[in-house]
Scaffold this motif. Structure first.
Motif, mmCIF file in Angstrom:
data_model
loop_
_atom_site.group_PDB
_atom_site.id
_atom_site.type_symbol
_atom_site.label_atom_id
_atom_site.label_comp_id
_atom_site.label_asym_id
_atom_site.label_seq_id
_atom_site.Cartn_x
_atom_site.Cartn_y
_atom_site.Cartn_z
ATOM 1 N N ASP A 175 0.817 -1.216 0.000
ATOM 2 C CA ASP A 175 0.000 0.000 0.000
ATOM 3 C C ASP A 175 0.849 1.264 0.000
ATOM 4 O O ASP A 175 0.405 2.323 -0.444
ATOM 5 C CB ASP A 175 -0.911 0.030 1.239
ATOM 6 C CG ASP A 175 -1.723 -1.235 1.394
ATOM 7 O OD1 ASP A 175 -2.546 -1.507 0.509
ATOM 8 O OD2 ASP A 175 -1.524 -1.956 2.396
ATOM 9 N N ILE A 176 2.067 1.135 0.532
ATOM 10 C CA ILE A 176 2.972 2.280 0.694
ATOM 11 C C ILE A 176 4.354 1.885 0.191
ATOM 12 O O ILE A 176 4.894 0.846 0.594
ATOM 13 C CB ILE A 176 3.069 2.701 2.179
ATOM 14 C CG1 ILE A 176 1.717 3.174 2.717
ATOM 15 C CG2 ILE A 176 4.131 3.781 2.363
ATOM 16 C CD1 ILE A 176 1.672 3.271 4.237
ATOM 17 N N LEU A 177 4.920 2.706 -0.675
ATOM 18 C CA LEU A 177 6.288 2.499 -1.153
ATOM 19 C C LEU A 177 7.074 3.778 -0.910
ATOM 20 O O LEU A 177 6.726 4.829 -1.452
ATOM 21 C CB LEU A 177 6.290 2.140 -2.638
ATOM 22 C CG LEU A 177 7.661 2.046 -3.326
ATOM 23 C CD1 LEU A 177 8.565 1.036 -2.638
ATOM 24 C CD2 LEU A 177 7.489 1.705 -4.810
ATOM 25 N N VAL A 178 8.105 3.686 -0.076
ATOM 26 C CA VAL A 178 8.941 4.848 0.236
ATOM 27 C C VAL A 178 10.338 4.591 -0.306
ATOM 28 O O VAL A 178 11.087 3.759 0.221
ATOM 29 C CB VAL A 178 9.001 5.124 1.753
ATOM 30 C CG1 VAL A 178 9.772 6.421 2.013
ATOM 31 C CG2 VAL A 178 7.600 5.214 2.346
ATOM 32 N N ASN A 179 10.688 5.277 -1.377
ATOM 33 C CA ASN A 179 11.984 5.115 -2.024
ATOM 34 C C ASN A 179 12.991 6.084 -1.396
ATOM 35 O O ASN A 179 13.083 7.248 -1.791
ATOM 36 C CB ASN A 179 11.855 5.381 -3.525
ATOM 37 C CG ASN A 179 11.135 4.265 -4.256
ATOM 38 O OD1 ASN A 179 11.598 3.132 -4.276
ATOM 39 N ND2 ASN A 179 9.993 4.582 -4.843
ATOM 40 N N VAL A 180 13.713 5.587 -0.404
ATOM 41 C CA VAL A 180 14.699 6.410 0.301
ATOM 42 C C VAL A 180 16.105 6.174 -0.233
ATOM 43 O O VAL A 180 16.935 7.078 -0.232
ATOM 44 C CB VAL A 180 14.688 6.109 1.818
ATOM 45 C CG1 VAL A 180 15.686 6.999 2.563
ATOM 46 C CG2 VAL A 180 13.295 6.308 2.400
ATOM 47 N N GLY A 235 -3.047 3.614 -2.956
ATOM 48 C CA GLY A 235 -1.636 3.448 -2.642
ATOM 49 C C GLY A 235 -0.945 4.801 -2.575
ATOM 50 O O GLY A 235 -1.494 5.822 -3.009
ATOM 51 N N VAL A 236 0.257 4.791 -2.005
ATOM 52 C CA VAL A 236 1.055 6.015 -1.882
ATOM 53 C C VAL A 236 2.503 5.678 -2.217
ATOM 54 O O VAL A 236 3.042 4.673 -1.741
ATOM 55 C CB VAL A 236 1.005 6.615 -0.463
ATOM 56 C CG1 VAL A 236 1.728 7.958 -0.435
ATOM 57 C CG2 VAL A 236 -0.409 6.762 0.034
ATOM 58 N N VAL A 237 3.112 6.518 -3.026
ATOM 59 C CA VAL A 237 4.535 6.397 -3.355
ATOM 60 C C VAL A 237 5.234 7.672 -2.916
ATOM 61 O O VAL A 237 4.800 8.779 -3.267
ATOM 62 C CB VAL A 237 4.752 6.181 -4.864
ATOM 63 C CG1 VAL A 237 6.246 6.103 -5.176
ATOM 64 C CG2 VAL A 237 4.029 4.928 -5.344
ATOM 65 N N GLY A 262 -6.006 6.357 -8.232
ATOM 66 C CA GLY A 262 -6.052 6.172 -6.790
ATOM 67 C C GLY A 262 -4.722 6.118 -6.083
ATOM 68 O O GLY A 262 -4.670 5.870 -4.872
ATOM 69 N N VAL A 263 -3.623 6.358 -6.792
ATOM 70 C CA VAL A 263 -2.292 6.256 -6.187
ATOM 71 C C VAL A 263 -1.657 7.640 -6.100
ATOM 72 O O VAL A 263 -1.441 8.299 -7.121
ATOM 73 C CB VAL A 263 -1.387 5.309 -6.995
ATOM 74 C CG1 VAL A 263 0.005 5.219 -6.365
ATOM 75 C CG2 VAL A 263 -2.016 3.927 -7.078
#
Length: 260
Positions: A79-84, A131-133, A174-175
């Motif tokens: 649901d969540i992708l955090v590209n750090v 979802g959230v990026v 929706g993202v």
């Protein structure tokens, strides 16, 4: 964070989650109730037990595919992708010191890792309709330092432009896609740099900090951001409280960027 940000039931992947800002994000999302997966080339001894971990090199297509496949198999989707993940090992010396191998390495680490993971995981988000990026960029894409961070800054600028384009494509599905742009952050690596500069200049740690801040043109806040502060911003942005935020960039730099 608990009680203010509620991410119970959310499944998250955080790249670069074993140290620095990435680790702080992992801890913040876990505290808010999310299930979190992350990766590095090797597993650190102090990784929280609640974290799902896979050993993978995200500078390679195979490593990105391994993390994405692990997340899908272990958590049933994201649901969540955090590209750090990001950074630079380019030599100093300006543009002429950067050969093709250096440019490729900087782009793989700071742009292509995010592109490849998005390509693997965002389609599942659009299929589910939510979802959230988060793409962690850098103020370097606005304030590049030609002596040492030209390739890194260019890669982060590409990531910012790509992120904006992605938001236009997937937000109607929706993202949400949001950029977070830190300035100097007081990670363990940054502390070591300040200590080394202080030792070279015959000063203390605060003097080493000032050397770095002066090289950036000054930080009006008078100090670097802390990893937990960046993580708190990201935790808010991935939460339902930020449901109307997409396609934009949040700068967290203590006022370093001097322009509007």
């Amino acid at each position: 964070m608990a009680g203010w940000i509620d991410l119970a039931g959310h499944r998250a992947v955080v790249t670069g989650g074993t140290k620095g800002v990435g680790r702080a994000v992992v801890l913040a999302l876990i505290a808010a109730g999310a299930r979190v997966a992350t990766s590095a080339r090797s597993k650190p001894d102090d990784l929280p037990e609640a974290v799902h971990f896979v050993a993978a090199d995200l500078m390679t297509p195979a490593g990105c595919a391994e993390l994405a496949g692990f997340a899908e198999a272990t958590m049933g989707g994201v649901d969540i992708l955090v590209n750090v993940v990001g950074g630079s090992s380019a030599p100093g010396g300006g543009f002429s010191a950067l050969d093709d191998a250096t440019w490729t390495r900087e782009l793989d680490q700071n742009l292509m890792a995010a592109v490849r993971l998005d390509r693997a995981l965002v389609p599942g988000m659009t299929d589910r309709g939510h979802g959230v990026v988060i793409h962690v960029t850098s103020i370097q894409h606005e304030l590049p330092l030609p002596e040492s961070t030209m390739a890194y800054a260019a890669a982060k600028a590409a990531l910012a432009t790509y992120s904006k384009a992605l938001s236009k494509e997937v937000t109607p599905k929706g993202v949400r896609v949001v950029r977070v742009s830190p300035g100097w952050v007081e990670t363990d690596a940054a502390v070591r740099l300040a200590e080394r500069l202080a030792d070279q200049a015959g000063t203390d740690y605060e003097g080493g900090q000032k050397i770095i801040m002066d090289s950036l043109g000054g930080i009006p806040l008078g100090r670097p951001a802390r990893p937990g502060e960046v993580a708190d911003l990201i935790a808010f942005l991935v939460s339902p409280r930020a449901a109307a935020i997409t396609g934009t960039e949040y700068v967290i730099d203590g006022g370093t960027v001097p322009t509007v």
